[in-house]
Write a protein that holds these residues in place. Structure first.
Motif, PDB file in Angstrom:
ATOM      1  N   ASP A   1       0.827  -1.212   0.000  1.00 14.26           N
ATOM      2  CA  ASP A   1       0.000   0.000   0.000  1.00 14.26           C
ATOM      3  C   ASP A   1       0.859   1.260   0.000  1.00 14.26           C
ATOM      4  N   ALA A   2       2.061   1.151   0.585  1.00 15.00           N
ATOM      5  CA  ALA A   2       2.956   2.315   0.647  1.00 15.00           C
ATOM      6  C   ALA A   2       3.654   2.576  -0.680  1.00 15.00           C
ATOM      7  N   GLY A   3       3.478   1.661  -1.614  1.00 17.25           N
ATOM      8  CA  GLY A   3       4.115   1.835  -2.913  1.00 17.25           C
ATOM      9  C   GLY A   3       5.496   1.214  -3.000  1.00 17.25           C
ATOM     10  N   ALA A   4       5.871   0.403  -2.001  1.00 20.40           N
ATOM     11  CA  ALA A   4       7.182  -0.239  -2.021  1.00 20.40           C
ATOM     12  C   ALA A   4       7.248  -1.264  -3.143  1.00 20.40           C
ATOM     13  N   SER A   5       8.420  -1.398  -3.725  1.00 12.89           N
ATOM     14  CA  SER A   5       8.613  -2.399  -4.775  1.00 12.89           C
ATOM     15  C   SER A   5       9.444  -3.579  -4.294  1.00 12.89           C
ATOM     16  N   CYS A   6      10.036  -3.448  -3.105  1.00 10.61           N
ATOM     17  CA  CYS A   6      10.895  -4.503  -2.583  1.00 10.61           C
ATOM     18  C   CYS A   6      10.671  -4.678  -1.089  1.00 10.61           C
ATOM     19  N   ILE A  60       4.762  -4.559  -5.134  1.00 11.52           N
ATOM     20  CA  ILE A  60       5.973  -5.294  -4.748  1.00 11.52           C
ATOM     21  C   ILE A  60       6.364  -6.286  -5.830  1.00 11.52           C
ATOM     22  N   LEU A  61       7.598  -6.167  -6.263  1.00 12.00           N
ATOM     23  CA  LEU A  61       8.107  -7.005  -7.345  1.00 12.00           C
ATOM     24  C   LEU A  61       9.098  -8.048  -6.858  1.00 12.00           C
ATOM     25  N   CYS A  62       9.642  -7.827  -5.647  1.00 10.17           N
ATOM     26  CA  CYS A  62      10.687  -8.724  -5.148  1.00 10.17           C
ATOM     27  C   CYS A  62      10.557  -8.891  -3.637  1.00 10.17           C
ATOM     28  N   ILE A  63      10.677 -10.123  -3.155  1.00 12.85           N
ATOM     29  CA  ILE A  63      10.700 -10.421  -1.718  1.00 12.85           C
ATOM     30  C   ILE A  63      11.925 -11.290  -1.443  1.00 12.85           C
ATOM     31  N   GLN A  64      12.693 -10.896  -0.421  1.00 11.01           N
ATOM     32  CA  GLN A  64      13.881 -11.666  -0.043  1.00 11.01           C
ATOM     33  C   GLN A  64      13.829 -12.006   1.442  1.00 11.01           C
ATOM     34  N   VAL A  65      14.360 -13.184   1.784  1.00  9.39           N
ATOM     35  CA  VAL A  65      14.419 -13.623   3.182  1.00  9.39           C
ATOM     36  C   VAL A  65      15.877 -13.923   3.525  1.00  9.39           C
ATOM     37  N   LEU A 124      18.478 -16.465   2.032  1.00 11.35           N
ATOM     38  CA  LEU A 124      17.846 -17.784   1.996  1.00 11.35           C
ATOM     39  C   LEU A 124      16.877 -17.926   0.826  1.00 11.35           C
ATOM     40  N   LEU A 125      16.246 -16.819   0.454  1.00 10.18           N
ATOM     41  CA  LEU A 125      15.236 -16.867  -0.604  1.00 10.18           C
ATOM     42  C   LEU A 125      15.146 -15.515  -1.289  1.00 10.18           C
ATOM     43  N   SER A 126      15.037 -15.526  -2.582  1.00 10.44           N
ATOM     44  CA  SER A 126      14.755 -14.324  -3.348  1.00 10.44           C
ATOM     45  C   SER A 126      13.751 -14.692  -4.421  1.00 10.44           C
ATOM     46  N   VAL A 127      12.579 -14.063  -4.379  1.00  6.94           N
ATOM     47  CA  VAL A 127      11.527 -14.400  -5.328  1.00  6.94           C
ATOM     48  C   VAL A 127      10.999 -13.128  -5.967  1.00  6.94           C
ATOM     49  N   THR A 128      10.776 -13.162  -7.263  1.00  9.75           N
ATOM     50  CA  THR A 128      10.186 -12.040  -7.986  1.00  9.75           C
ATOM     51  C   THR A 128       8.913 -12.506  -8.667  1.00  9.75           C
ATOM     52  N   LYS A 129       8.121 -11.557  -9.081  1.00  9.03           N
ATOM     53  CA  LYS A 129       6.891 -11.925  -9.779  1.00  9.03           C
ATOM     54  C   LYS A 129       7.203 -12.667 -11.074  1.00  9.03           C
ATOM     55  N   ASP A 130       8.297 -12.321 -11.702  1.00  6.83           N
ATOM     56  CA  ASP A 130       8.665 -12.982 -12.951  1.00  6.83           C
ATOM     57  C   ASP A 130       9.007 -14.448 -12.743  1.00  6.83           C
TER      58      ASP A 130
END
Length: 436
Positions: A196-201, A386-391, A404-410
């Motif tokens: 909602d804040a407009g973050a992409s990552c 959000i286009l990318c989430i990393q753990v 440990l993990l990096s996932v993108t919508k692609d």
């Protein structure tokens, strides 16, 4: 003005102890002879704690001391502090800033170094500036930072602002937590807020480090300087965001978010994990304290906002308070640098309390970490920005973070996911509609 003590007593404190030490050190062969000499004049060859306490007790505690007796009191207290090694059965007097003597246990010393003693908002006597904080602490005085009277004056320092949630807080939060029993529910809320804040990552860190807690706002901060979860997003808080996140609104539907800003009631799901969430964004650190345990001495509100940017004194005074954010996802708080992103810190609850019975140890944190990793690939499909989430993970005594993990919508095959996760989709869609 008080009457002067007999010269023999004054000499005992200021001269004889030094003379005895010098003779014993430089002329050891004569040590026994000099000891006999002192004994003949009823003077001890060494000053003990009891004798120093006697000196202080001989001074008049009801009036302001003379300049000579202020000096005498300082020397006696200094010697007590150097000699004492544990609790003392006898009451020790302390010289205060008003040149009077009070029981040491009733006095406070100024550990808030950016404040003058005259600015301390406390009803207790403040230790005289000639007495070091180390000596004051050893004889039983308390630091002013944990003894401050919680008044408006006590939180009006330039970098502190009382800022916390209100209402019947603990009961209200317990009610909210009933709607968020699953760890995935909590992450859905936090990441949806970032979206909602407009973050992409978004980045999540499971930190197993125990941080130092010597220079903190309040002494029991040590309890929450252990393992924690960090949540980063690359959007910066606005002033309206700071205001809205403090509100406990009764609104619990997605359509109501305009009434209270982008942080709806669901943010409070974090209390499933923690008793004291905090975050850094822009020029501020916001700490929430619904139990009023961690910043209660400095704020009547259930939390506090610390404006650290360009405030060298505040950061240097409370270095360990700010250190927990340092170098996490490019945060350079110890150099008073504004943070252009947002970084939440959620220290895990170690003991049950009236807020929640849910506690965490290393094993349960590891299980939570695995759950988060499993869910991230699913969750990203439902996010707008959000286009990318990393753990990440950081182990105890390790300065580096391990990805440990990096996932993108692609990376996600949406069609395949929807075909194999219909139940998850229906559940998540219902959550977005009801807020539960």
């Amino acid at each position: 003005m008080d009457s002067l003590l007999p010269n023999t007593l004054s000499c005992h404190v200021t001269k004889i102890s030094t003379l005895t030490y010098s003779l014993s050190k430089h002329y050891p062969v004569y040590e026994d002879s000099f000891a006999a000499f002192f004994k003949a004049f009823h003077i001890e060859s060494e000053l003990g704690i009891t004798k120093c306490i006697l000196v202080l007790n001989k001074l008049n505690t009801s009036i302001t001391l003379s300049v000579q007796n202020v000096s005498l009191a300082c020397k006696a207290i200094q010697l007590i502090g150097e000699l004492i090694d544990g609790p003392c059965e006898d009451e020790i007097l302390m010289l205060a800033q008003d040149n009077r003597l009070y029981p040491a246990v009733d006095c406070v010393f100024n550990d808030l170094t950016w404040l003058e003693r005259s600015e301390l908002s406390t009803n207790k006597p403040v230790v005289h500036r000639s007495i070091s904080n180390i000596i004051a602490s050893k004889v039983g005085c308390k630091p002013a930072s944990i003894e401050l009277t919680p008044t408006v004056k006590s939180i009006s320092y330039s970098f502190m602002t009382a800022a916390g949630q209100s209402e019947d807080l603990v009961d209200r939060l317990r009610g909210i937590l009933e709607g968020y029993r699953m760890p995935t529910d909590v992450f859905n809320e936090l990441i949806q807020n970032s979206d909602d804040a407009g973050a992409s990552c978004v980045k999540v860190l499971f930190d197993y480090t125990t941080h130092p807690a010597r220079t903190v706002l309040q002494e029991n901060m040590e309890e929450i300087h252990g393992p924690a979860m960090y949540l980063f997003n690359n959007a910066k808080f606005t002033e309206r965001d700071f205001e809205s996140i403090l509100k406990l609104s009764s609104c619990n539907k997605l359509s109501d978010t305009e009434k209270i800003g982008r942080f709806d009631v669901g943010f409070n799901a974090v209390y499933n994990f923690t008793d004291c969430p905090s975050f850094v964004s822009g020029d501020s650190v916001q700490i929430f304290d619904p139990l009023q345990r961690y910043v209660s001495k400095l704020s009547k509100a259930a939390g506090i906002r610390l404006r650290f940017a360009n405030d060298v004194t505040a950061v240097e005074t409370f270095t360990d308070q700010f250190r927990v954010y340092q170098d996490i996802f490019d945060c350079d708080i110890l150099n008073q640098q504004e943070y252009d992103y947002t970084l939440f810190r959620l220290p895990f609850r170690l003991q049950s309390n009236k807020l929640s019975n849910q506690t965490y140890n290393r094993d349960s944190i590891k299980r939570l970490q695995s759950t988060v990793i499993d869910e991230m690939s699913n969750l990203i499909l439902f996010l707008q920005n959000i286009l990318c989430i990393q753990v990440y993970e950081r182990r105890q005594y390790d300065t580096s973070m391990k990805l440990l993990l990096s996932v993108t919508k692609d990376d996600c095959d949406t069609t395949h996911f929807l075909q194999n996760n219909k139940t998850y989709f229906r559940s998540y869609k219902n959550q977005l509609t009801t807020g539960k």
